[in-house]
Motif scaffolding. Structure first.
Motif, PDB file in Angstrom:
ATOM      1  N   PRO A  69      65.341  13.665  35.331  1.00  0.00           N
ATOM      2  CA  PRO A  69      65.332  14.496  36.537  1.00  0.00           C
ATOM      3  C   PRO A  69      66.682  15.156  36.784  1.00  0.00           C
ATOM      4  O   PRO A  69      66.758  16.303  37.197  1.00  0.00           O
ATOM      5  CB  PRO A  69      64.978  13.507  37.640  1.00  0.00           C
ATOM      6  CG  PRO A  69      64.224  12.429  36.947  1.00  0.00           C
ATOM      7  CD  PRO A  69      64.849  12.311  35.591  1.00  0.00           C
ATOM      8  N   MET A  70      67.775  14.451  36.515  1.00  0.00           N
ATOM      9  CA  MET A  70      69.094  15.018  36.744  1.00  0.00           C
ATOM     10  C   MET A  70      69.336  16.226  35.848  1.00  0.00           C
ATOM     11  O   MET A  70      69.939  17.219  36.257  1.00  0.00           O
ATOM     12  CB  MET A  70      70.183  13.970  36.496  1.00  0.00           C
ATOM     13  CG  MET A  70      71.535  14.360  37.004  1.00  0.00           C
ATOM     14  SD  MET A  70      71.654  14.264  38.803  1.00  0.00           S
ATOM     15  CE  MET A  70      71.875  12.499  39.004  1.00  0.00           C
ATOM     16  N   SER A  71      68.846  16.172  34.616  1.00  0.00           N
ATOM     17  CA  SER A  71      69.008  17.309  33.714  1.00  0.00           C
ATOM     18  C   SER A  71      68.255  18.518  34.238  1.00  0.00           C
ATOM     19  O   SER A  71      68.760  19.650  34.198  1.00  0.00           O
ATOM     20  CB  SER A  71      68.500  16.954  32.306  1.00  0.00           C
ATOM     21  OG  SER A  71      69.280  15.946  31.727  1.00  0.00           O
ATOM     22  N   LEU A 107      68.144  23.912  36.780  1.00  0.00           N
ATOM     23  CA  LEU A 107      67.604  24.782  37.819  1.00  0.00           C
ATOM     24  C   LEU A 107      68.689  25.245  38.787  1.00  0.00           C
ATOM     25  O   LEU A 107      68.696  26.402  39.214  1.00  0.00           O
ATOM     26  CB  LEU A 107      66.492  24.062  38.584  1.00  0.00           C
ATOM     27  CG  LEU A 107      65.211  23.788  37.796  1.00  0.00           C
ATOM     28  CD1 LEU A 107      64.274  22.907  38.607  1.00  0.00           C
ATOM     29  CD2 LEU A 107      64.519  25.087  37.412  1.00  0.00           C
ATOM     30  N   LEU A 108      69.594  24.361  39.138  1.00  0.00           N
ATOM     31  CA  LEU A 108      70.652  24.734  40.083  1.00  0.00           C
ATOM     32  C   LEU A 108      71.577  25.799  39.498  1.00  0.00           C
ATOM     33  O   LEU A 108      72.021  26.707  40.214  1.00  0.00           O
ATOM     34  CB  LEU A 108      71.458  23.498  40.487  1.00  0.00           C
ATOM     35  CG  LEU A 108      70.755  22.532  41.439  1.00  0.00           C
ATOM     36  CD1 LEU A 108      71.520  21.218  41.530  1.00  0.00           C
ATOM     37  CD2 LEU A 108      70.576  23.146  42.822  1.00  0.00           C
ATOM     38  N   THR A 109      71.859  25.705  38.212  1.00  0.00           N
ATOM     39  CA  THR A 109      72.754  26.684  37.603  1.00  0.00           C
ATOM     40  C   THR A 109      72.015  27.948  37.173  1.00  0.00           C
ATOM     41  O   THR A 109      72.440  29.059  37.485  1.00  0.00           O
ATOM     42  CB  THR A 109      73.478  26.072  36.384  1.00  0.00           C
ATOM     43  OG1 THR A 109      72.503  25.529  35.463  1.00  0.00           O
ATOM     44  CG2 THR A 109      74.429  24.970  36.821  1.00  0.00           C
ATOM     45  N   ALA A 110      70.886  27.795  36.477  1.00  0.00           N
ATOM     46  CA  ALA A 110      70.205  28.955  35.900  1.00  0.00           C
ATOM     47  C   ALA A 110      69.340  29.698  36.907  1.00  0.00           C
ATOM     48  O   ALA A 110      69.286  30.930  36.897  1.00  0.00           O
ATOM     49  CB  ALA A 110      69.344  28.516  34.712  1.00  0.00           C
ATOM     50  N   MET A 111      68.662  28.980  37.793  1.00  0.00           N
ATOM     51  CA  MET A 111      67.768  29.631  38.745  1.00  0.00           C
ATOM     52  C   MET A 111      68.456  29.933  40.070  1.00  0.00           C
ATOM     53  O   MET A 111      68.290  31.019  40.635  1.00  0.00           O
ATOM     54  CB  MET A 111      66.526  28.770  38.993  1.00  0.00           C
ATOM     55  CG  MET A 111      65.533  29.381  39.971  1.00  0.00           C
ATOM     56  SD  MET A 111      63.991  28.439  40.088  1.00  0.00           S
ATOM     57  CE  MET A 111      63.229  28.831  38.514  1.00  0.00           C
ATOM     58  N   GLU A 112      69.228  28.981  40.574  1.00  0.00           N
ATOM     59  CA  GLU A 112      69.855  29.163  41.885  1.00  0.00           C
ATOM     60  C   GLU A 112      71.247  29.761  41.818  1.00  0.00           C
ATOM     61  O   GLU A 112      71.812  30.150  42.844  1.00  0.00           O
ATOM     62  CB  GLU A 112      69.898  27.814  42.621  1.00  0.00           C
ATOM     63  CG  GLU A 112      68.509  27.227  42.895  1.00  0.00           C
ATOM     64  CD  GLU A 112      67.606  28.206  43.627  1.00  0.00           C
ATOM     65  OE1 GLU A 112      68.031  28.752  44.658  1.00  0.00           O
ATOM     66  OE2 GLU A 112      66.481  28.446  43.145  1.00  0.00           O
ATOM     67  N   PRO A 125      81.872  18.133  36.835  1.00  0.00           N
ATOM     68  CA  PRO A 125      81.538  19.375  36.134  1.00  0.00           C
ATOM     69  C   PRO A 125      81.265  19.149  34.653  1.00  0.00           C
ATOM     70  O   PRO A 125      80.389  19.798  34.072  1.00  0.00           O
ATOM     71  CB  PRO A 125      82.779  20.247  36.351  1.00  0.00           C
ATOM     72  CG  PRO A 125      83.352  19.758  37.646  1.00  0.00           C
ATOM     73  CD  PRO A 125      83.116  18.276  37.629  1.00  0.00           C
ATOM     74  N   GLU A 126      82.007  18.242  34.044  1.00  0.00           N
ATOM     75  CA  GLU A 126      81.797  17.945  32.629  1.00  0.00           C
ATOM     76  C   GLU A 126      80.409  17.356  32.401  1.00  0.00           C
ATOM     77  O   GLU A 126      79.718  17.716  31.439  1.00  0.00           O
ATOM     78  CB  GLU A 126      82.869  16.973  32.124  1.00  0.00           C
ATOM     79  CG  GLU A 126      84.276  17.529  32.094  1.00  0.00           C
ATOM     80  CD  GLU A 126      84.907  17.642  33.473  1.00  0.00           C
ATOM     81  OE1 GLU A 126      85.877  18.414  33.612  1.00  0.00           O
ATOM     82  OE2 GLU A 126      84.429  16.960  34.410  1.00  0.00           O
ATOM     83  N   GLU A 127      79.977  16.487  33.297  1.00  0.00           N
ATOM     84  CA  GLU A 127      78.651  15.885  33.169  1.00  0.00           C
ATOM     85  C   GLU A 127      77.566  16.926  33.402  1.00  0.00           C
ATOM     86  O   GLU A 127      76.505  16.880  32.757  1.00  0.00           O
ATOM     87  CB  GLU A 127      78.498  14.730  34.163  1.00  0.00           C
ATOM     88  CG  GLU A 127      77.146  14.022  34.107  1.00  0.00           C
ATOM     89  CD  GLU A 127      76.865  13.345  32.785  1.00  0.00           C
ATOM     90  OE1 GLU A 127      75.679  13.001  32.535  1.00  0.00           O
ATOM     91  OE2 GLU A 127      77.806  13.151  31.982  1.00  0.00           O
ATOM     92  N   VAL A 128      77.817  17.870  34.304  1.00  0.00           N
ATOM     93  CA  VAL A 128      76.839  18.937  34.514  1.00  0.00           C
ATOM     94  C   VAL A 128      76.613  19.702  33.218  1.00  0.00           C
ATOM     95  O   VAL A 128      75.480  20.022  32.841  1.00  0.00           O
ATOM     96  CB  VAL A 128      77.308  19.901  35.623  1.00  0.00           C
ATOM     97  CG1 VAL A 128      76.436  21.166  35.647  1.00  0.00           C
ATOM     98  CG2 VAL A 128      77.251  19.215  36.978  1.00  0.00           C
ATOM     99  N   GLY A 129      77.697  20.009  32.507  1.00  0.00           N
ATOM    100  CA  GLY A 129      77.572  20.705  31.234  1.00  0.00           C
ATOM    101  C   GLY A 129      76.731  19.920  30.245  1.00  0.00           C
ATOM    102  O   GLY A 129      75.899  20.492  29.531  1.00  0.00           O
ATOM    103  N   THR A 130      76.928  18.606  30.220  1.00  0.00           N
ATOM    104  CA  THR A 130      76.140  17.752  29.327  1.00  0.00           C
ATOM    105  C   THR A 130      74.682  17.735  29.739  1.00  0.00           C
ATOM    106  O   THR A 130      73.775  17.803  28.893  1.00  0.00           O
ATOM    107  CB  THR A 130      76.704  16.322  29.342  1.00  0.00           C
ATOM    108  OG1 THR A 130      78.060  16.339  28.875  1.00  0.00           O
ATOM    109  CG2 THR A 130      75.879  15.400  28.445  1.00  0.00           C
ATOM    110  N   LEU A 131      74.431  17.645  31.039  1.00  0.00           N
ATOM    111  CA  LEU A 131      73.055  17.611  31.537  1.00  0.00           C
ATOM    112  C   LEU A 131      72.312  18.906  31.213  1.00  0.00           C
ATOM    113  O   LEU A 131      71.153  18.884  30.793  1.00  0.00           O
ATOM    114  CB  LEU A 131      73.059  17.377  33.044  1.00  0.00           C
ATOM    115  CG  LEU A 131      73.502  15.987  33.510  1.00  0.00           C
ATOM    116  CD1 LEU A 131      73.727  15.976  35.017  1.00  0.00           C
ATOM    117  CD2 LEU A 131      72.477  14.933  33.127  1.00  0.00           C
TER     118      LEU A 131
END
Length: 264
Positions: free
Chosen positions: A94-96, A101-106, A121-127
């Motif tokens: 779910p986190m991925s 969605l938060l980055t690409a859609m929103e 931020p580093e983990e967001v990139g991994t997700l």
């Protein structure tokens, strides 16, 4: 300006995100209502150290994270869609999905997304990378495009094919769309709202759904009109002009919840 006035312009887009995240207008809108109820009950807890949109999504994410590892709320009816979602959640977290969605859609930055989902931020990139890797492995579908603007139709067709899907056809009117869907049943429909000859993509989709079930992504320059939460509305919505990443995320999420794409 009151807090309610600050939040109002952002509610349609939170509904868009919530529907895409849950795969359901009903469930997505219910989460948005829960977030608003939490704000009304404790306005002093609303994050005031960030802008109103970021604070609103932050409250939503807290509600989402509190619901038993993203199982649907107890007061929401259970059905096949939830079983499908859980089956796919075994392969993409779910986190991925949230990060993508938060980055690409929103359109949130990596830093803002990290704030929203309580990570770095580093983990967001991994997700996001994990989510994109899952998309590459996702079952491919036959896609019907309903779009009367040639340049946009060609752009969509290119994106769809680059993702590994096949295009069954491009329809420019309601009647063409229905005829093509009957001739070759699609596994996904991308539909513009306003079509040539003043026909409606919404009506075309209604005609198609009257004959068989298929996931649908609507494309519109006026998303607020279809994100009111006051009537039956689309689950998946892309705003014109769109980014390639937005279309990619929407297609992946729509197929994520579609029973026809769950491997045997």
């Amino acid at each position: 300006m009151s807090l309610g006035q600050e939040l109002a312009p952002h509610l349609p887009f939170l509904r868009r995100y919530a529907r895409a995240l849950t795969g359901s207008q009903q469930h997505g809108d219910a989460y948005v209502r829960a977030a608003l109820e939490a704000i009304v009950a404790a306005p002093q807890d609303f994050p005031r150290d960030v802008d109103a949109r970021l604070g609103l999504y932050r409250v939503f994410e807290r509600i989402w994270a509190s619901t038993n590892d993203n199982d649907e709320r107890a007061d929401m009816p259970e059905g096949d869609r939830e079983g499908i979602a859980r089956a796919r959640l075994a392969r993409i977290t779910p986190m991925s999905r949230q990060a993508l969605l938060l980055t690409a859609m929103e359109g949130f930055t990596t830093e803002d997304t990290a704030y929203l989902i309580d990570t770095t931020p580093e983990e967001v990139g991994t997700l996001v990378a994990d989510a994109l890797a899952e998309i590459e492995r996702q079952t491919h579908a036959d896609v019907l495009i309903i779009e009367d603007e040639p340049i946009i139709a060609m752009d969509l067709e290119t994106i769809v094919r680059d993702l590994g899907h096949d295009v069954t056809g491009v329809a420019v009117t309601r009647d063409e769309a229905v005829a093509q869907a009957r001739a070759q049943r699609p596994g996904l429909v991308l539909a513009d709202i306003q079509l040539a000859d003043d026909s409606s993509g919404i009506d075309a989709v209604k005609d198609i759904l009257a004959e068989f079930s298929v996931p649908v992504i609507f494309i519109t320059a006026f998303p607020e009109r279809l994100l009111t939460g006051e009537r039956p509305e689309p689950t998946f919505l892309i705003t014109k002009p769109f980014q390639r990443a937005t279309v990619k995320a929407a297609i992946a999420q729509a197929l994520f919840f579609d029973s026809a794409t769950v491997p045997a």
